[in-house]
Write an enzyme that holds these catalytic residues in place. Structure first.
Site, PDB file in Angstrom:
ATOM      1  CG  ASN A 147      -1.997  -1.068   1.111  1.00 14.32           C
ATOM      2  OD1 ASN A 147      -2.502  -1.339   0.028  1.00 14.32           O
ATOM      3  ND2 ASN A 147      -2.327  -1.699   2.219  1.00 14.32           N
ATOM      4  CB  CYS A 148      -0.171   4.728  -0.619  1.00 14.68           C
ATOM      5  SG  CYS A 148       0.484   6.390  -0.655  1.00 14.68           S
ATOM      6  N   PRO A 149       2.808   4.403   0.943  1.00 22.43           N
ATOM      7  CG  PRO A 149       4.633   5.635   1.833  1.00 22.43           C
ATOM      8  CD  PRO A 149       3.441   4.766   2.226  1.00 22.43           C
ATOM      9  CG  ASP A 168      -2.810   1.465  -2.866  1.00 17.11           C
ATOM     10  OD1 ASP A 168      -4.037   1.636  -2.738  1.00 17.11           O
ATOM     11  OD2 ASP A 168      -1.962   2.210  -2.347  1.00 17.11           O
TER      12      ASP A 168
END
Length: 75
Positions: free
Chosen positions: A13-15, A40
Protein backbone atom coordinates in the site's frame (compact mmCIF):
# COMPACT_ATOMS: atom_id res chain seq x y z
CA UNK A 1 5.27 -1.45 -25.03
CA UNK A 2 8.39 -3.17 -23.68
CA UNK A 3 9.75 -2.06 -20.32
CA UNK A 4 13.45 -1.96 -19.53
CA UNK A 5 12.67 -2.91 -15.93
CA UNK A 6 9.60 -4.33 -14.17
CA UNK A 7 8.61 -3.79 -10.56
CA UNK A 8 6.07 -5.96 -8.73
CA UNK A 9 4.46 -4.03 -5.87
CA UNK A 10 1.35 -6.21 -5.56
CA UNK A 11 0.09 -6.36 -1.99
CA UNK A 12 1.88 -3.15 -0.98
CA UNK A 13 0.00 0.00 0.00
CA UNK A 14 0.89 3.66 -0.38
CA UNK A 15 3.58 4.93 -0.18
CA UNK A 16 5.59 1.74 -0.78
CA UNK A 17 4.89 1.36 -4.54
CA UNK A 18 6.02 4.97 -5.10
CA UNK A 19 9.13 4.57 -2.95
CA UNK A 20 10.14 1.37 -4.76
CA UNK A 21 9.52 3.04 -8.14
CA UNK A 22 11.61 6.05 -7.12
CA UNK A 23 14.51 3.77 -6.15
CA UNK A 24 14.23 1.75 -9.38
CA UNK A 25 14.13 4.90 -11.55
CA UNK A 26 17.25 6.24 -9.82
CA UNK A 27 19.13 3.15 -11.04
CA UNK A 28 17.92 3.55 -14.63
CA UNK A 29 19.17 5.65 -17.54
CA UNK A 30 17.32 8.57 -19.07
CA UNK A 31 14.61 7.44 -21.51
CA UNK A 32 14.30 3.92 -20.12
CA UNK A 33 10.86 2.55 -19.25
CA UNK A 34 9.77 1.18 -15.87
CA UNK A 35 6.64 -0.97 -15.59
CA UNK A 36 5.09 -1.04 -12.11
CA UNK A 37 2.34 -3.54 -11.21
CA UNK A 38 0.33 -2.61 -8.11
CA UNK A 39 -2.87 -3.70 -6.37
CA UNK A 40 -3.44 -0.47 -4.40
CA UNK A 41 -6.31 1.46 -6.06
CA UNK A 42 -4.78 4.71 -4.81
CA UNK A 43 -1.71 4.03 -6.95
CA UNK A 44 -3.51 5.51 -9.99
CA UNK A 45 -3.54 9.03 -8.54
CA UNK A 46 -0.30 8.49 -6.61
CA UNK A 47 1.70 7.78 -9.79
CA UNK A 48 0.10 10.76 -11.57
CA UNK A 49 1.24 13.05 -8.75
CA UNK A 50 4.66 11.36 -8.59
CA UNK A 51 5.25 11.95 -12.30
CA UNK A 52 4.25 15.62 -12.02
CA UNK A 53 6.52 16.18 -9.01
CA UNK A 54 9.60 14.35 -10.30
CA UNK A 55 9.54 15.18 -14.01
CA UNK A 56 9.41 11.52 -15.03
CA UNK A 57 6.83 10.86 -17.74
CA UNK A 58 3.80 8.72 -16.94
CA UNK A 59 3.47 7.07 -20.35
CA UNK A 60 0.51 4.79 -19.64
CA UNK A 61 -1.80 3.56 -16.88
CA UNK A 62 -4.20 0.65 -17.06
CA UNK A 63 -6.32 -1.57 -14.84
CA UNK A 64 -6.69 -5.30 -15.37
CA UNK A 65 -8.87 -7.03 -12.81
CA UNK A 66 -7.39 -6.13 -9.42
CA UNK A 67 -4.07 -4.96 -10.86
CA UNK A 68 -2.98 -1.48 -11.83
CA UNK A 69 -0.13 -1.10 -14.32
CA UNK A 70 1.92 2.09 -14.55
CA UNK A 71 4.53 2.78 -17.25
CA UNK A 72 7.04 5.49 -16.37
CA UNK A 73 9.76 6.93 -18.59
CA UNK A 74 12.90 8.03 -16.76
CA UNK A 75 13.63 11.73 -17.23
Amino acid sequence: MNADKELDTRGLNCPLPILKAKKALAEMESGQLLRVVATDPGSMRDFQAFARQTGNELVEQSKTGEEFVHMLKRR
